[in-house]
Design a protein around this motif. Structure first.
Motif, mmCIF file in Angstrom:
data_model
loop_
_atom_site.group_PDB
_atom_site.id
_atom_site.type_symbol
_atom_site.label_atom_id
_atom_site.label_comp_id
_atom_site.label_asym_id
_atom_site.label_seq_id
_atom_site.Cartn_x
_atom_site.Cartn_y
_atom_site.Cartn_z
ATOM 1 N N SER B 139 0.859 -1.201 0.000
ATOM 2 C CA SER B 139 0.000 0.000 0.000
ATOM 3 C C SER B 139 0.891 1.245 0.000
ATOM 4 C CB SER B 139 -0.900 -0.019 1.227
ATOM 5 O OG SER B 139 -0.123 0.133 2.382
ATOM 6 N N ALA B 140 0.280 2.362 -0.283
ATOM 7 C CA ALA B 140 1.029 3.634 -0.357
ATOM 8 C C ALA B 140 1.714 3.922 0.973
ATOM 9 C CB ALA B 140 0.069 4.766 -0.718
ATOM 10 N N LEU B 146 8.696 1.919 3.849
ATOM 11 C CA LEU B 146 9.828 1.191 3.296
ATOM 12 C C LEU B 146 10.915 2.179 2.836
ATOM 13 C CD1 LEU B 146 10.954 -1.568 2.415
ATOM 14 C CD2 LEU B 146 9.880 -1.198 0.204
ATOM 15 N N LYS B 147 10.423 3.217 2.151
ATOM 16 C CA LYS B 147 11.354 4.233 1.633
ATOM 17 C C LYS B 147 12.089 4.889 2.795
ATOM 18 C CE LYS B 147 11.371 7.687 -2.094
ATOM 19 N NZ LYS B 147 12.278 8.667 -1.485
ATOM 20 N N ALA B 148 11.328 5.190 3.835
ATOM 21 C CA ALA B 148 11.919 5.851 5.010
ATOM 22 C C ALA B 148 13.006 4.948 5.626
ATOM 23 C CB ALA B 148 10.827 6.146 6.029
ATOM 24 N N LEU B 149 12.692 3.668 5.734
ATOM 25 C CA LEU B 149 13.650 2.720 6.322
ATOM 26 C C LEU B 149 14.918 2.639 5.492
ATOM 27 C CD1 LEU B 149 11.320 -0.193 7.457
ATOM 28 C CD2 LEU B 149 12.856 1.095 8.924
ATOM 29 N N GLU B 153 18.701 3.806 6.364
ATOM 30 C CA GLU B 153 19.845 2.900 6.315
ATOM 31 C C GLU B 153 21.006 3.533 5.527
ATOM 32 O OE1 GLU B 153 19.676 -1.785 5.923
ATOM 33 O OE2 GLU B 153 19.050 -0.562 7.612
ATOM 34 N N THR B 154 20.697 4.127 4.348
ATOM 35 C CA THR B 154 21.751 4.670 3.486
ATOM 36 C C THR B 154 22.422 5.914 4.089
ATOM 37 O OG1 THR B 154 19.967 5.741 2.277
ATOM 38 C CG2 THR B 154 20.960 3.789 1.278
ATOM 39 N N THR B 155 21.645 6.716 4.824
ATOM 40 C CA THR B 155 22.219 7.929 5.398
ATOM 41 C C THR B 155 23.161 7.634 6.563
ATOM 42 O OG1 THR B 155 20.194 8.175 6.647
ATOM 43 C CG2 THR B 155 20.445 9.552 4.685
#
Lengths: 185, 156
Positions: B139-140, B146-149, B153-155
């Motif tokens: 879902s949106a 997911l994007k936030a997670l 992680e990348t930052t």
């Protein structure tokens, strides 16, 4: 959860049911066939007399009407039949000790002299004997092998069938009590 | 060598096709004889129980074959002949079990089990598909989390 449990138990339950069927089915003796003729009248049949036992008053050795009047035993035998030799002394004993008539069907003698010779040698326990070279009499009684013994009541109805050699145990526990109750009727 | 094997096999199979029926038993009318053979093939020999009376060399089987022929000659139908022998020996003599109340389980059993199997396969596949469908479509709200997670992680 319960639905899943039932699903997992299903094969076990099915196996259990099949196992019970096999346990019963596979331990039966396939040579002991149930007779469909119990409590049915003796079919119309006429067998010639064997040699040396011709009846003066008629052409036939044994016919279905011979089973009317008194409770009688019918024993299917043959001179070729080894189990018949095993049961024969007991039939002779019955002749001496009981008043129940025992009729015989001399089944499938290839030599018409063989049956009479056998009875002469071993003794003749029979009241009436019919010669049955082509299984007409045997098929009328649904016989599959010799010896077989039937109890027929006074109205010519087949009441009991024993497959294999007759002995005192079967006589005392099954046949004689049955004969007595049939005679009392 | 190969040819020899073929010849031997052919002879053996020819031999197997020869039935227990003796020439003296055969009826002169070929139509009646064919009916007799057909009936005999359906009747169990009571002595060697997994053979038909047509196959069996047992004496009783021979006498039953002759009885079948005798009754056909007298004008009985196939059903009358069979029902006479059933009346003497029970339905056990029929190699093909009859369709009646005591044999329903026998006749209906296999199709019922096949139906249960097809249903089970159908149910399992549907469940699998609905599970994978749920995994594919987020879902949106879930996409945002997911994007936030991932960003998180990348930052770090």
């Amino acid at each position: 959860m319960t639905a899943k449990r039932i699903l997992f138990l299903t094969p076990g339950i099915i196996f259990g049911i099949i196992a019970i069927y096999f346990a019963v089915g596979l331990t039966k003796d396939p040579s002991q066939l149930p007779s469909v003729l119990i409590n049915t009248p003796v079919e119309q049949f006429q067998l010639a007399a064997i040699k040396g036992r011709a009846n003066a008053d008629r052409a036939w050795g044994l016919e279905n009407t011979d089973f009317h009047g008194d409770v009688a035993l019918l024993n299917v035998f043959g001179s070729w039949c080894i189990s018949c030799k095993v049961e024969h002394p007991f039939l002779m004993e019955l002749k001496r000790t009981s008043d129940v008539p025992v009729h015989g069907i001399d089944w499938r003698e290839e030599d018409p002299d063989a049956g009479p010779a056998w009875l002469k040698r071993e003794g003749d326990p029979y009241t009436l004997v019919g010669d049955d070279p082509d299984s007409k009499g045997a098929i009328a009684f649904g016989v599959t092998g010799a010896p077989e013994t039937f109890v027929v009541d006074r109205n010519g109805i087949i009441r009991y069938k024993h497959v294999g050699p007759l002995n005192r145990d079967i006589w005392v526990n099954a046949i004689y009590p049955l004969v007595q109750s049939l005679r009392a009727q | 060598m190969r040819n020899l094997l073929l010849i031997v096999l052919t002879l053996v199979s020819l031999n197997a096709a020869v039935m227990a029926v003796e020439p003296s038993e055969v009826l002169s009318d070929p139509a009646l004889e064919a009916r007799a053979r057909h009936i005999s093939a359906e009747l169990r020999c009571l002595v060697c129980q997994n053979q038909s009376i047509d196959d069996s060399d047992a004496q009783l089987a021979k006498d039953l074959r002759l009885l079948v022929r005798e009754r056909l000659v007298q004008g009985e139908t196939d059903e009358q002949v069979k029902s006479y022998i059933v009346s003497r020996y029970g339905e056990f003599v029929l190699l093909k079990p009859p369709f009646n109340s005591s044999t329903y389980v026998l006749w209906y059993g296999p199709p019922v089990f096949v139906a249960i199997g097809i249903m089970a396969v159908f149910v399992i596949f549907r469940r699998k598909r609905s599970l994978s469908g749920a995994a594919a479509g987020l879902s949106a709200d879930e996409q945002r989390r997911l994007k936030a997670l991932l960003d998180d992680e990348t930052t770090s």
